[in-house]
Design an enzyme around this catalytic site. Structure first.
Site, PDB file in Angstrom:
ATOM      1  N   THR A   2     -41.284 -35.947  31.270  1.00  0.00           N
ATOM      2  CA  THR A   2     -40.272 -35.258  30.480  1.00  0.00           C
ATOM      3  C   THR A   2     -39.787 -34.002  31.173  1.00  0.00           C
ATOM      4  OG1 THR A   2     -39.804 -34.540  28.233  1.00  0.00           O
ATOM      5  CG2 THR A   2     -41.837 -33.754  29.189  1.00  0.00           C
ATOM      6  N   GLY A 158     -32.011 -33.852  34.274  1.00  0.00           N
ATOM      7  CA  GLY A 158     -31.757 -35.252  33.941  1.00  0.00           C
ATOM      8  C   GLY A 158     -31.016 -35.994  35.035  1.00  0.00           C
ATOM      9  N   ASP A 161     -34.320 -36.180  37.761  1.00  0.00           N
ATOM     10  CA  ASP A 161     -35.617 -36.735  37.363  1.00  0.00           C
ATOM     11  C   ASP A 161     -35.437 -38.057  36.613  1.00  0.00           C
ATOM     12  OD1 ASP A 161     -38.391 -36.899  36.805  1.00  0.00           O
ATOM     13  OD2 ASP A 161     -38.047 -35.973  34.848  1.00  0.00           O
ATOM     14  N   SER A 164     -36.565 -38.264  32.778  1.00  0.00           N
ATOM     15  CA  SER A 164     -35.917 -37.426  31.770  1.00  0.00           C
ATOM     16  C   SER A 164     -34.553 -38.016  31.449  1.00  0.00           C
ATOM     17  CB  SER A 164     -35.749 -35.990  32.278  1.00  0.00           C
ATOM     18  OG  SER A 164     -36.999 -35.402  32.541  1.00  0.00           O
TER      19      SER A 164
END
Length: 173
Positions: A2, A158, A161, A164
């Site tokens: 996350t 985002g 990664d 995420s």
């Protein structure tokens, strides 16, 4: 994995997180709420790591907040003590950022309580990307609020990664 990021600017503290939950290499859910308000809406927490473990830690932290009348540092330190000494808790794989209107802390998986030197904290697989983005935005001349900086940092994390997503929840105190 996350991304959770916390920013303090102009007397406001904002925490945001994405909503993706993975199991191995597969996305299991895209709408997990990893940022929540606690203790009469005066404290916000965001978690990364095993979802079930994080829920357990959040619930324990909430009990500590009630016991210590919302005192953030005392509650975090007491949680860390319990985390280190309670055998079952030592196996939990999660981290949390906790914040109120004046302070914020990282509570690590090893039971550490860390107050940041800068006005940014970030955890999770996208945490370093979000932290770098937030620090860059804080250091440039702009009119962005803490909440807006968190939103931009989450978008950048985002983009980079794979663990995420763009389903963000952002809370401000």
């Amino acid at each position: 994995m996350t991304t959770i990021v916390c920013v303090r600017k102009d007397g406001k503290v904002a925490i945001g997180g994405d909503g993706q939950a993975t199991l191995g290499n597969c996305i299991e859910k895209g709408t997990v709420r990893k940022v929540r308000r606690l203790y009469k809406d005066k404290v916000v927490t965001g978690f990364a790591g095993s979802t079930a473990d994080a829920f357990i830690l959040r619930d324990l932290f909430e009990k500590k907040l009630e016991l210590h009348q919302g005192h953030l540092v005392k509650s975090a330190v007491e949680l860390a003590k319990e985390w280190r000494t309670e055998r079952a808790l030592r196996r939990l794989e999660a981290m949390m950022i906790v914040a109120n209107d004046s302070e914020f802390l990282l509570v690590s998986g090893s039971g550490d309580v860390i107050e940041p030197e800068q006005d940014v904290l970030a955890i999770g697989s996208g945490g370093n990307y979000a932290k770098a983005a937030a620090l860059a935005l804080l250091r440039t001349e702009n009119n962005l609020s803490a909440k807006e900086i968190v939103a931009e940092a989450l978008k950048i994390a985002g983009d980079i990664d794979i663990y995420s997503n763009y389903n963000h929840v952002i809370e401000e105190v």
